[in-house]
Design an enzyme around this catalytic site. Structure first.
Site, PDB file in Angstrom:
ATOM      1  N   ASP A 162       0.860  -1.180   0.000  1.00 27.19           N
ATOM      2  CA  ASP A 162       0.000   0.000   0.000  1.00 27.19           C
ATOM      3  C   ASP A 162       0.900   1.235   0.000  1.00 27.19           C
ATOM      4  O   ASP A 162       1.598   1.502   0.975  1.00 27.19           O
ATOM      5  CB  ASP A 162      -0.882  -0.027   1.255  1.00 27.19           C
ATOM      6  N   ASP A 210      -2.798   4.753  -2.517  1.00 23.98           N
ATOM      7  CA  ASP A 210      -3.718   5.470  -1.640  1.00 23.98           C
ATOM      8  C   ASP A 210      -4.067   6.849  -2.216  1.00 23.98           C
ATOM      9  O   ASP A 210      -3.183   7.567  -2.700  1.00 23.98           O
ATOM     10  CB  ASP A 210      -3.056   5.626  -0.265  1.00 23.98           C
ATOM     11  N   GLU A 216      -6.669   3.995  -5.619  1.00 27.76           N
ATOM     12  CA  GLU A 216      -7.837   4.418  -4.844  1.00 27.76           C
ATOM     13  C   GLU A 216      -8.259   5.800  -5.328  1.00 27.76           C
ATOM     14  O   GLU A 216      -7.469   6.746  -5.272  1.00 27.76           O
ATOM     15  CB  GLU A 216      -7.520   4.469  -3.350  1.00 27.76           C
ATOM     16  N   HIS A 225     -10.493  -1.392   4.901  1.00 29.49           N
ATOM     17  CA  HIS A 225     -10.100  -0.860   6.214  1.00 29.49           C
ATOM     18  C   HIS A 225     -10.768   0.469   6.540  1.00 29.49           C
ATOM     19  O   HIS A 225     -10.690   0.940   7.679  1.00 29.49           O
ATOM     20  CB  HIS A 225      -8.585  -0.694   6.268  1.00 29.49           C
ATOM     21  N   ASP A 226     -11.413   1.096   5.557  1.00 25.91           N
ATOM     22  CA  ASP A 226     -12.068   2.384   5.767  1.00 25.91           C
ATOM     23  C   ASP A 226     -13.592   2.268   5.839  1.00 25.91           C
ATOM     24  O   ASP A 226     -14.270   3.273   6.024  1.00 25.91           O
ATOM     25  CB  ASP A 226     -11.725   3.349   4.621  1.00 25.91           C
TER      26      ASP A 226
END
Length: 540
Positions: free
Chosen positions: A102, A203, A245, A317-318
């Site tokens: 990531d 990200d 993302e 995870h969000d």
């Protein structure tokens, strides 16, 4: 085993996301780590996944749980060492599992050596690595707000300027308009490619071309120029998987991101479906509409077919746990978790499974003092400041908070769910005594084995990868049904996403076909039971 040398291997793959801090602790300090992930590779191989996306494990002060990177080429000691990472890459690959890192390329930690130098003097070469504007103390360059609350500008007296941060003040934004910054990042990416990773998740990558003077964060005019250069200088020509993302992605942008010519990414994470049950503010909910969800999915399935590629996910995870959000985490937890899995995995794209999703893990309702996520804590205080009653404010937080996804992985019914022998960094969900991997593996009818079957089917039947998409019964408020057609096969998915029996007439062409997968035994004629999901396959 996945052949990573095969072109576009990721189209057939299923990727498993790990939040390392909460996956498995190996040394009793209460924090998950790389040796802990290593110890669970056999479990992941049994599930059948092809790659592991690890949330950031780089050196970090952890202001935003690792998304504030202090050194991109060092592993944070809480997770282990660079040698541990090398061992994990090697041992995972021996099981046919690739590692995705990531990368946070939009910003660094304020503890990164670049930013530390940038704050010393305007003449320091690193000063222009970040986004600065002149200003007086208390007089902000403009009124832009940070995503985590508060102003997007922080003053540094030593240089008499404000720096820009789209997230926490501890996460200063990098200045991508400086070629030296971009080259530093490209060198780092090539380092990890040489270490043997199979890809990257990028990200908030659609925000790197921000122009704060024009109040532009996502999709700046120079974004595609930067991203194509990023590709050329790093993974372009390599057979890696890359996923950007992009909360601001629409179909046109997604076609550019994931174009078959491979000049940007393999695919993009877009979030159109993930915001359908709230207003522009995620703390302000609205009713979930299945017809609206189906329309959105259909548009993306059709819109990228043959000219791009979808990523498929319910969780990360969000995001809160999908079985609590759009399923039934009470009496129908198992059936609704299976139904949601089948609905997603029958689509075209690369599916992502978030840790614990294959167990049907649920949301939590911890009190404020047990929350760990900066966004949720800040949101609570902002809601209270606006006059929201405390009970209602906490209900909004519990519904959508990121901490729902970050409770430790539930391995056993024993102490600390088998996650750690120490004190966990975050409280466990109390239901780990019932919902855990050990119990799931012992139950042939568990959610785990539905995911295992879906992963295997994707590799066995090319229609999952190649087929086009036709939505059935678009206005039905209970049933999500669709056809996939291609590679000499036709797949029918019929899923009841409700707690009541639903009418569903099997199309004539599929009558007499044995179901490829049925989550509640032999299907009944003309109806789908509550939270029932069935896949049928026929040859053309």
């Amino acid at each position: 085993m996945m052949d990573f040398s095969k072109k576009d291997w990721w189209k057939q793959a299923v990727i498993y996301q790990i939040y390392p801090k909460s996956f498995q602790d190996s040394n009793g300090d209460g924090i998950g780590d790389l040796p802990g992930i290593l110890s669970r590779l056999d479990y992941l191989q049994k599930l059948g996944v092809d790659a592991l996306w690890l949330c950031p494990v780089f050196a970090s002060p952890q202001a935003d749980n690792g998304y504030d990177v202090a050194d991109y080429q060092a592993i944070d000691p809480m997770f282990g060492s660079l040698d541990d990472m090398r061992t994990l890459i090697r041992e995972a690959k021996a099981r046919g599992i690739g590692i995705l890192l990531d990368l946070v390329l939009n910003h660094t930690s304020d503890q990164h050596r670049w930013f530390q130098a940038a704050c010393q003097s305007r003449d320091n070469p690193c000063h222009d690595y970040y986004v600065w504007r002149d200003g007086e103390p208390g007089v902000l360059p403009n009124d832009m707000r940070a995503a985590f609350g508060g102003p997007a500008w922080t003053y540094v007296p030593a240089v008499g300027q404000y720096y820009f941060h789209q997230f926490a003040p501890q996460q200063p934004d990098l200045n991508w308009f400086n070629p030296a910054v971009r080259q530093e990042l490209y060198r780092m990416i090539r380092f990890w490619m040489e270490e043997g990773v199979e890809g990257f998740r990028l990200d908030v990558i659609d925000q790197v071309a921000k122009e704060p003077d024009r109040k532009i964060t996502a999709n700046g005019p120079h974004l595609m120029e930067f991203l194509r250069e990023l590709n050329r200088e790093t993974w372009g020509g390599a057979n890696l998987v890359t996923v950007g993302e992009a909360w601001g992605a629409n179909l046109d942008r997604a076609r550019q991101y994931s174009a078959p010519d491979g000049t940007v990414f393999s695919m993009v994470f877009q979030f159109e479906q993930m915001v359908l049950d709230h207003t522009g503010n995620k703390w302000e909910p609205k009713d979930f509409s299945l017809p609206q969800l189906k329309e959105s999915i259909a548009r993306w399935q059709k819109g990228l077919h043959g000219c791009g590629w979808n990523s498929l996910f319910w969780n990360n995870h969000d995001l809160p746990r999908i079985v609590s959000r759009w399923g039934d985490d009470g009496a129908h937890r198992v059936d609704s978790a299976k139904a949601l899995a089948v609905a997603l995995h029958g689509l075209q794209g690369t599916p992502y499974i978030y840790q614990g999703e294959e167990l049907g893990m649920t949301n939590v309702d911890f009190p404020l003092e047990d929350l760990r996520d900066l966004e949720s804590i800040n949101a609570y205080h902002e809601l209270i400041a606006k006059g929201e009653p405390e009970e209602l404010a906490m209900a909004h937080i519990h519904r959508m908070m990121r901490d729902n996804a970050r409770t430790p992985m539930q391995w056993t019914a024993g102490p600390n769910a088998g996650f750690t022998t120490g004190t966990p960094w975050m409280k466990l969900n109390p239901n780990h005594t019932e919902i855990n991997a050990e119990a799931a593996l012992a139950d042939p009818d568990s959610v785990f084995y539905t995911y295992q079957k879906l992963i295997a089917l994707r590799k066995e039947h090319p229609v999952f990868v190649e087929g086009d998409f036709t939505l059935l019964c678009p206005e039905d408020k209970q049933v999500f049904a669709y056809l996939r057609r291609g590679a000499g096969q036709e797949l029918l998915a019929a899923v009841n996403l409700s707690g009541q029996q639903a009418a569903f007439d099997l199309p004539e062409a599929f009558r007499g076909c044995t179901p490829l997968l049925a989550t509640q035994g032999a299907p009944q004629d003309g109806v789908l039971r509550p939270w029932e999901a069935v896949l049928w396959l026929r040859s053309l």
